[in-house]
Design a protein around this motif. Structure first.
Motif, PDB file in Angstrom:
ATOM      1  N   GLN A 189       0.833  -1.206   0.000  1.00  0.00           N
ATOM      2  CA  GLN A 189       0.000   0.000   0.000  1.00  0.00           C
ATOM      3  C   GLN A 189       0.869   1.259   0.000  1.00  0.00           C
ATOM      4  OE1 GLN A 189      -2.403  -0.629   3.475  1.00  0.00           O
ATOM      5  NE2 GLN A 189      -3.899  -1.901   2.398  1.00  0.00           N
ATOM      6  N   GLU A 190       1.918   1.255   0.817  1.00  0.00           N
ATOM      7  CA  GLU A 190       2.818   2.406   0.858  1.00  0.00           C
ATOM      8  C   GLU A 190       3.517   2.600  -0.483  1.00  0.00           C
ATOM      9  OE1 GLU A 190       5.457   1.810   4.147  1.00  0.00           O
ATOM     10  OE2 GLU A 190       3.889   2.150   5.636  1.00  0.00           O
ATOM     11  N   THR A 191       3.864   1.507  -1.131  1.00  0.00           N
ATOM     12  CA  THR A 191       4.507   1.589  -2.445  1.00  0.00           C
ATOM     13  C   THR A 191       3.558   2.203  -3.466  1.00  0.00           C
ATOM     14  OG1 THR A 191       5.877  -0.326  -1.930  1.00  0.00           O
ATOM     15  CG2 THR A 191       5.628   0.237  -4.256  1.00  0.00           C
ATOM     16  N   GLU A 192       2.308   1.777  -3.443  1.00  0.00           N
ATOM     17  CA  GLU A 192       1.320   2.346  -4.368  1.00  0.00           C
ATOM     18  C   GLU A 192       1.127   3.836  -4.107  1.00  0.00           C
ATOM     19  OE1 GLU A 192      -0.152   1.079  -7.115  1.00  0.00           O
ATOM     20  OE2 GLU A 192       1.223  -0.583  -6.737  1.00  0.00           O
ATOM     21  N   GLN A 193       1.086   4.214  -2.827  1.00  0.00           N
ATOM     22  CA  GLN A 193       0.936   5.631  -2.473  1.00  0.00           C
ATOM     23  C   GLN A 193       2.132   6.432  -2.990  1.00  0.00           C
ATOM     24  OE1 GLN A 193      -1.615   7.220  -1.123  1.00  0.00           O
ATOM     25  NE2 GLN A 193      -0.565   9.187  -1.100  1.00  0.00           N
ATOM     26  N   ALA A 194       3.327   5.902  -2.796  1.00  0.00           N
ATOM     27  CA  ALA A 194       4.529   6.600  -3.264  1.00  0.00           C
ATOM     28  C   ALA A 194       4.530   6.710  -4.787  1.00  0.00           C
ATOM     29  CB  ALA A 194       5.779   5.877  -2.775  1.00  0.00           C
ATOM     30  N   LYS A 195       4.077   5.663  -5.468  1.00  0.00           N
ATOM     31  CA  LYS A 195       4.002   5.724  -6.937  1.00  0.00           C
ATOM     32  C   LYS A 195       3.037   6.808  -7.384  1.00  0.00           C
ATOM     33  CE  LYS A 195       5.144   0.902  -7.986  1.00  0.00           C
ATOM     34  NZ  LYS A 195       4.612  -0.388  -8.485  1.00  0.00           N
ATOM     35  N   MET A 196       1.903   6.916  -6.683  1.00  0.00           N
ATOM     36  CA  MET A 196       0.921   7.943  -7.043  1.00  0.00           C
ATOM     37  C   MET A 196       1.506   9.335  -6.800  1.00  0.00           C
ATOM     38  SD  MET A 196      -2.759   6.186  -5.934  1.00  0.00           S
ATOM     39  CE  MET A 196      -2.890   7.212  -4.544  1.00  0.00           C
ATOM     40  N   GLU A 197       2.209   9.503  -5.669  1.00  0.00           N
ATOM     41  CA  GLU A 197       2.835  10.797  -5.383  1.00  0.00           C
ATOM     42  C   GLU A 197       3.887  11.139  -6.432  1.00  0.00           C
ATOM     43  OE1 GLU A 197       4.348  10.650  -1.397  1.00  0.00           O
ATOM     44  OE2 GLU A 197       2.356  10.424  -0.513  1.00  0.00           O
ATOM     45  N   LEU A 198       4.657  10.145  -6.825  1.00  0.00           N
ATOM     46  CA  LEU A 198       5.677  10.357  -7.847  1.00  0.00           C
ATOM     47  C   LEU A 198       5.039  10.758  -9.174  1.00  0.00           C
ATOM     48  CD1 LEU A 198       8.640  10.205  -8.726  1.00  0.00           C
ATOM     49  CD2 LEU A 198       8.301   7.776  -9.176  1.00  0.00           C
ATOM     50  N   ALA A 199       3.976  10.072  -9.551  1.00  0.00           N
ATOM     51  CA  ALA A 199       3.291  10.401 -10.802  1.00  0.00           C
ATOM     52  C   ALA A 199       2.722  11.814 -10.750  1.00  0.00           C
ATOM     53  CB  ALA A 199       2.180   9.392 -11.073  1.00  0.00           C
ATOM     54  N   GLU A 200       2.159  12.185  -9.605  1.00  0.00           N
ATOM     55  CA  GLU A 200       1.599  13.537  -9.457  1.00  0.00           C
ATOM     56  C   GLU A 200       2.701  14.592  -9.553  1.00  0.00           C
ATOM     57  OE1 GLU A 200      -1.008  16.590  -9.084  1.00  0.00           O
ATOM     58  OE2 GLU A 200      -1.521  14.482  -9.374  1.00  0.00           O
ATOM     59  N   THR A 201       3.828  14.323  -8.920  1.00  0.00           N
ATOM     60  CA  THR A 201       4.956  15.268  -8.974  1.00  0.00           C
ATOM     61  C   THR A 201       5.472  15.402 -10.406  1.00  0.00           C
ATOM     62  OG1 THR A 201       5.565  14.655  -6.721  1.00  0.00           O
ATOM     63  CG2 THR A 201       7.217  15.812  -8.004  1.00  0.00           C
TER      64      THR A 201
END
Length: 136
Positions: free
Chosen positions: A20-32
């Motif tokens: 779950q944390e990995t998915e959240q980080a991926k989403m944050e990275l994509a948003e950035t």
């Protein structure tokens, strides 16, 4: 079975949390990355402001990527720990099986020796009676 389940439950929960944390980080990275692309496409008149925003977004993107790497390492570590625990359980089970087989082997060997001893005794008795019979 129940021991394995109780041991694997914390690992499963930890793996789920890391995923779950990995998915959240991926989403944050994509948003950035999206924000950085939008900034690059905009024509800002204040160049120093644009450069400042680009640096901030790149820094955030680098932090998100580093976070992903750490989570992947943690996931790999947990997976290795779980595999090591499973291997230790397998080794313990094999040692138990080996001791059971060794015990059965000793029992069978004793039975065979006893049977051979009884057969030898029977042959001696038959031989003795034949000797007595032939003597008369």
């Amino acid at each position: 079975g129940t021991d394995a389940q109780s041991i694997s439950r914390p690992y499963s929960l930890n793996i789920t949390k890391l995923e779950q944390e990995t998915e959240q980080a991926k989403m944050e990275l994509a948003e950035t990355q999206k924000q950085l692309q939008e900034l690059d496409s905009k024509e800002l008149r204040d160049i120093p402001e644009k450069i400042k925003l680009q640096k901030e977004l790149r820094k955030k993107m680098d932090m998100d990527m580093a976070k992903l790497k750490v989570q992947n390492l943690a996931f790999s570590s947990n997976q290795s720990d779980r595999e090591a625990t499973e291997l230790e359980q397998n080794i313990a089970q094999m040692k138990h099986q080996q001791s059971q087989i060794q015990k059965r082997l000793c029992e069978e060997s004793e039975k065979k020796q006893l049977a051979e001893l009884q057969q030898d005794q029977q042959q001696i008795k038959v031989g003795f009676f034949l000797y007595l019979y032939n003597k008369e």
